[in-house]
Design an enzyme around this catalytic site. Structure first.
Site, PDB file in Angstrom:
ATOM      1  N   CYS A 138       8.841 -28.429 -78.528  1.00 31.07           N
ATOM      2  CA  CYS A 138       9.556 -29.644 -78.930  1.00 31.07           C
ATOM      3  C   CYS A 138      10.171 -30.322 -77.711  1.00 31.07           C
ATOM      4  O   CYS A 138      10.087 -29.818 -76.589  1.00 31.07           O
ATOM      5  CB  CYS A 138      10.641 -29.317 -79.948  1.00 31.07           C
ATOM      6  SG  CYS A 138      11.927 -28.228 -79.284  1.00 31.07           S
ATOM      7  N   CYS A 183      12.510 -28.339 -75.518  1.00 31.04           N
ATOM      8  CA  CYS A 183      11.817 -27.436 -74.581  1.00 31.04           C
ATOM      9  C   CYS A 183      11.514 -28.161 -73.272  1.00 31.04           C
ATOM     10  O   CYS A 183      11.664 -27.614 -72.182  1.00 31.04           O
ATOM     11  CB  CYS A 183      10.503 -26.935 -75.177  1.00 31.04           C
ATOM     12  SG  CYS A 183      10.693 -25.960 -76.686  1.00 31.04           S
ATOM     13  N   CYS A 203      -6.540 -14.555 -26.693  1.00 31.88           N
ATOM     14  CA  CYS A 203      -7.879 -13.976 -26.813  1.00 31.88           C
ATOM     15  C   CYS A 203      -8.224 -13.758 -28.283  1.00 31.88           C
ATOM     16  O   CYS A 203      -7.406 -13.990 -29.171  1.00 31.88           O
ATOM     17  CB  CYS A 203      -7.973 -12.663 -26.042  1.00 31.88           C
ATOM     18  SG  CYS A 203      -6.918 -11.362 -26.709  1.00 31.88           S
ATOM     19  N   CYS A 223      -6.004 -11.744 -30.632  1.00 32.13           N
ATOM     20  CA  CYS A 223      -4.795 -12.427 -31.116  1.00 32.13           C
ATOM     21  C   CYS A 223      -5.061 -13.088 -32.468  1.00 32.13           C
ATOM     22  O   CYS A 223      -4.184 -13.122 -33.342  1.00 32.13           O
ATOM     23  CB  CYS A 223      -4.339 -13.489 -30.120  1.00 32.13           C
ATOM     24  SG  CYS A 223      -3.921 -12.863 -28.489  1.00 32.13           S
ATOM     25  N   ASP A 268     -31.422 -39.763 -52.740  1.00 36.53           N
ATOM     26  CA  ASP A 268     -31.404 -40.731 -53.836  1.00 36.53           C
ATOM     27  C   ASP A 268     -32.054 -42.013 -53.313  1.00 36.53           C
ATOM     28  O   ASP A 268     -32.032 -42.271 -52.107  1.00 36.53           O
ATOM     29  CB  ASP A 268     -29.954 -40.985 -54.250  1.00 36.53           C
ATOM     30  CG  ASP A 268     -29.839 -42.120 -55.236  1.00 36.53           C
ATOM     31  OD1 ASP A 268     -30.510 -42.069 -56.271  1.00 36.53           O
ATOM     32  OD2 ASP A 268     -29.074 -43.072 -54.959  1.00 36.53           O
ATOM     33  N   ASP A 285     -25.156 -41.721 -52.740  1.00 39.83           N
ATOM     34  CA  ASP A 285     -24.020 -42.627 -52.523  1.00 39.83           C
ATOM     35  C   ASP A 285     -23.292 -43.025 -53.798  1.00 39.83           C
ATOM     36  O   ASP A 285     -22.265 -43.686 -53.735  1.00 39.83           O
ATOM     37  CB  ASP A 285     -24.501 -43.901 -51.817  1.00 39.83           C
ATOM     38  CG  ASP A 285     -25.224 -44.851 -52.769  1.00 39.83           C
ATOM     39  OD1 ASP A 285     -25.920 -44.345 -53.676  1.00 39.83           O
ATOM     40  OD2 ASP A 285     -25.084 -46.071 -52.612  1.00 39.83           O
TER      41      ASP A 285
END
Length: 835
Positions: free
Chosen positions: A24, A27, A97, A100, A522, A721
């Protein structure tokens, strides 16, 4: 470009949270109050019908807090809710490096709420997906021994992001490296001369002994080396030793342990020689000092090369105008770009850069859009034309209405796309990560074994041999080149693509595209211009083209048919004045007729001409050619005589035939998937040399066609496209969207071709092949280098050939490997497009 690219706004700080249990209006209020109470939440709107709460934030908010607030209010959130995870980008300091990278990634993934973390050594950035707070992420990185700051993805109102700030930061680092290298080189030179001079120049040893004495020579070397190690070289110990204590050694740890071992041994030899066995008393101050100096030189060269890898981004940022000439309150004023608002009228003079995106409202000119599209020919702009910020006006002057400013401009979106692609991790990098995770600890173990083997089995003085070879192993094995091999090539490759009008929205497409076996396209808007145009007008003897076209267009102007509009547009383009028309009538199933200047004009198919008593046999050859080209001819009769045969079709783009040839030259098959009728599709395919045709398909049919091509040939790249292409773009292994297409198609694709030309497809594939080839060269060099030289440094060639690798040469070779990898990646900047 017909429509600017508009990727989704990546800076949006909004969260959509599904909520269960609301029944409701009260809420709704309860949920909203609970969520608004969380720090960082700006607005909340809960919807009972959709059962969702829309939340906007003005600061980082951990999503788990939002879920907790909803649950505390007596409601629930589905465990696998579909709200998009937020993305945070961090600038990481101190990575040197490949090991890391793994360390930072593991630290980030351990933070609650993180779903994905990707770290890039070349860009020195970490991208984190999930709900974790930025503060927690930064703390995790700092705990791992590195530094981090948040990078704002949002582009400010001026269209500038933090790229300039990052560049300035990098430049400061380079200046500091140059300063430290200079200091180290000046201090190291005397140490090198005092210790190595006697090996290079006969008599130097005696001269030192006769003047200052060998012991004082060692004292001087000690003083200078101490300064080298703990002033410019202190960075290695500040990073490397804490990483060692955390049992996460990195490159700095290798340098720190190696140089401190040589330095410590030399200290004992200089000040407490009694602790060393007879015959082992010697100093290696020059090794420690030269190693630090050479590695600083390597870091400096590396930093300079890294700067060049990101020049594409710098150039894109440089395209942004700083000011705009805006009409305000009846006056024209120069304003900073940040002050321009959507709807402003902006004036552009000849030769000026267009400041923001917009639509021309007055005047006309040609605009050089090559910076955005890669196409060299200037584009005509007139009333209603769209212009893109960053492009350059030619000789005309015009005014336009701003439609997109700041972070919403095409250029800002492109910069953001390129940065994201540059920071992405390719699948090929996964193998590198697995190796480098254990590489440094393995190297330290090999160095320890080397030391033990030489100490117990080596010739006298065994301790000296053990020390020198262990240090050589530590220094030469640095995995810098491994960590840089992939990301530097990705950075340069994607940057070069952007300059050519090929935008990789996802870095993974760089790797996947090269494996394509089929390029499916296409037809409408991809192979063709995308709208009907008058393609053929053949005249009967005694008729003039302009007169016939003017009369036919005058009649067709009364019709709404797309073919009619194409004829009228052709007449307007040729500057024809259309005469008045009377008695217009549409003859269902046959054509149209009207009276113009007292002459009857009839236009229609061959059956209409036959009914009127006109013999079309004179145009039989032309009609057959048009039919073979998939065109349906129309005939025009003027004043009771057959005057012309006309064809309207969607013309093929000028760039399409060479693009198809280039794809074939790359060894690819080309397939056309279209909703058009089979006859037209096959005629176009025959003209262009297309290998396979799938015609008369609906959008879901395109998806099925892509699946069939994948099962038949292998990886498929689809080019489209339109909105109806989006499902096929998503289904293909790699989707390429024509940049003049719709937003939906662009969002579904991994690659965007900004120019709207199919030529971008072979360019993108060739660039993909070049980039992955470059990465493989880099990885081969990095791995082969370590595989070959670690055993040499350990001394395996000594028993047979008497060859040992000095730690000094090991340091030089290590620095050279990183510079080689970066230099090889930079070759991609010279990538040339196919013609």
């Amino acid at each position: 470009m017909n429509a600017p690219v508009r990727p989704a706004d990546l800076s949006s700080a909004s969260i959509s949270l599904p909520i269960e249990g609301m029944t409701c209006a009260s809420c709704v209020g309860r949920v909203e109050r609970a969520l608004k109470a969380i720090p960082g939440v700006e607005t909340v709107s809960a919807n009972l019908a959709t059962e969702r709460a829309s939340i906007t934030t003005n600061a980082p908010v951990d999503r788990s807090k939002l879920v907790g607030a909803v649950e505390n209010a007596g409601y629930s959130v589905p465990a696998a809710f579909s709200a998009p995870a937020s993305s945070i980008e961090l600038s990481v300091e101190g990575m040197t490096c490949a090991s890391c990278i793994g360390r930072v990634e593991r630290a980030l993934k351990a933070v609650p709420g993180v779903t994905q973390a990707s770290v890039n050594l070349a860009t020195e950035r970490a991208t984190i997906e999930g709900s974790a707070d930025s503060g927690a992420l930064i703390a995790a990185i700092e705990q791992a021994g590195y530094g981090a700051t948040v990078i704002g993805k949002a582009v400010n109102a001026g269209g500038q992001d933090d790229t300039a700030e990052q560049a300035e930061k990098k430049e400061t680092e380079r200046r500091e490296l140059k300063r430290d290298f200079t200091i180290a080189a000046v201090l190291t030179a005397p140490v090198f001369v005092l210790e190595m001079g006697s090996h290079l120049i006969p008599g130097v040893h005696g001269a030192i002994d006769a003047t200052i004495g060998m012991q004082w020579s060692w004292y001087i070397q000690f003083a200078l080396t101490t300064l080298v190690l703990f002033v410019p070289g202190i960075r290695f110990y500040e990073k490397g030793l804490p990483a060692l204590w955390r049992l996460g050694p990195d490159m700095n740890s290798l340098v720190a342990v190696g140089t401190l071992a040589a330095y410590g041994y030399s200290l004992v030899a200089t000040f407490a020689p009694a602790f060393l066995p007879p015959g082992t008393i010697n100093v290696y101050f020059e090794a420690a000092a030269v190693i630090v100096t050479l590695i600083l030189l390597g870091r400096l060269l590396e930093a300079r090369a890294k700067g060049r890898t990101s020049e594409a981004i710098k150039r894109l940022v440089g395209l942004q105008a700083k000011t705009a000439r805006v009409r305000r309150d009846g006056k024209t004023v120069d304003l900073p770009i940040a002050s321009v608002a959507a709807g402003d009228i902006i004036e552009v003079r000849p030769g000026e850069r267009i400041p923001v995106d917009g639509e021309v409202t007055e005047g006309e000119s040609y605009v050089d859009e090559s910076m955005i599209t890669g196409e060299p020919i200037p584009v005509s702009k007139a009333l209603g034309s769209e212009v893109v910020g960053g492009t350059v006006n030619q000789k005309g002057a015009f005014a336009f209405r701003a439609t997109a400013v700041g972070g919403n401009t095409v250029l800002s979106q492109i910069i953001r796309m390129v940065e994201e692609a540059q920071g992405s991790k390719l699948p090929i990098q996964a193998m590198v990560d697995k190796v480098t995770m254990w590489f440094v600890p393995a190297v330290m173990a090999v160095a320890a074994l080397t030391f033990a083997a030489w100490l117990y089995f080596g010739p006298s003085p065994a301790l000296t041999f053990a020390l020198v070879n262990a240090v050589a192993v530590l220094i030469i094995a640095c995995p810098c080149a491994m960590g840089l091999a992939t990301p530097t090539s990705v950075m340069v490759g994607t940057g070069r693509g952007a300059e050519l009008g090929v935008l990789f929205r996802k870095g993974e497409a760089l790797q996947l595209l090269k494996d394509s076996k089929v390029v499916a396209v296409d037809k409408t808007g991809t192979l063709t211009e995308g709208k009907p145009a008058l393609t053929d007008l053949e005249l009967a003897i005694g008729f003039d083209r302009k007169a016939v076209l003017g009369l036919v267009a005058a009649v067709e102007a009364k019709s709404e048919h797309p073919i009619a509009r194409a004829i009228v547009e052709a007449a307007h383009n040729e500057g024809l004045e259309l005469p008045m028309v009377s008695g217009f009538e549409s003859v269902t199933g046959f054509g149209v007729k009207a009276t113009v200047d007292g002459k009857p004009i009839e236009i229609g198919a061959d059956r209409y001409m036959a009914e009127l008593g006109h013999d079309v046999a004179g145009f039989a050859t032309v009609a057959e050619r048009l039919a073979n080209e998939g065109k349906s001819p129309l005939y025009a009769a003027i004043g009771g005589k057959l005057a012309a045969i006309i064809a309207v079709a969607d013309p093929i783009k000028e760039t399409t035939p060479p693009a198809i040839r280039a794809l074939h030259d790359l060894g690819l098959k080309v397939a056309m998937i279209t909703g058009d009728n089979a006859r037209t599709a096959k005629a176009i395919a025959a003209r262009l040399g297309i290998d396979e045709v799938v015609a008369e398909v609906l959008p879901d049919g395109k998806v099925e066609a892509v699946r069939r091509l994948k099962s038949q040939y292998g990886k498929v790249a689809f080019v489209g496209d339109g909105i109806n292409d989006a499902p096929a773009l998503a289904e293909a292994d790699v989707g390429l969207a024509i940049g003049t297409g719709t937003d939906i198609a662009i969002e579904a694709a991994e690659v965007v071709l900004m120019s709207g030309s199919l030529q971008g497809v072979p360019n993108a594939i060739a660039l993909s092949k070049a980039t992955i080839g470059n990465i493989r060269q880099n990885l081969f060099w990095a791995f082969a280098y370590n595989t070959a030289l670690i055993p040499v440094a350990a001394g395996v060639l000594f028993p047979a050939f008497g060859i040992l690798l000095s730690p000094v040469f090991a340091a030089g070779a290590m620095a050279l490997s990183s510079v080689f990898v970066l230099g090889n990646a930079l070759r991609l900047r010279r990538f040339k497009v196919a013609h």
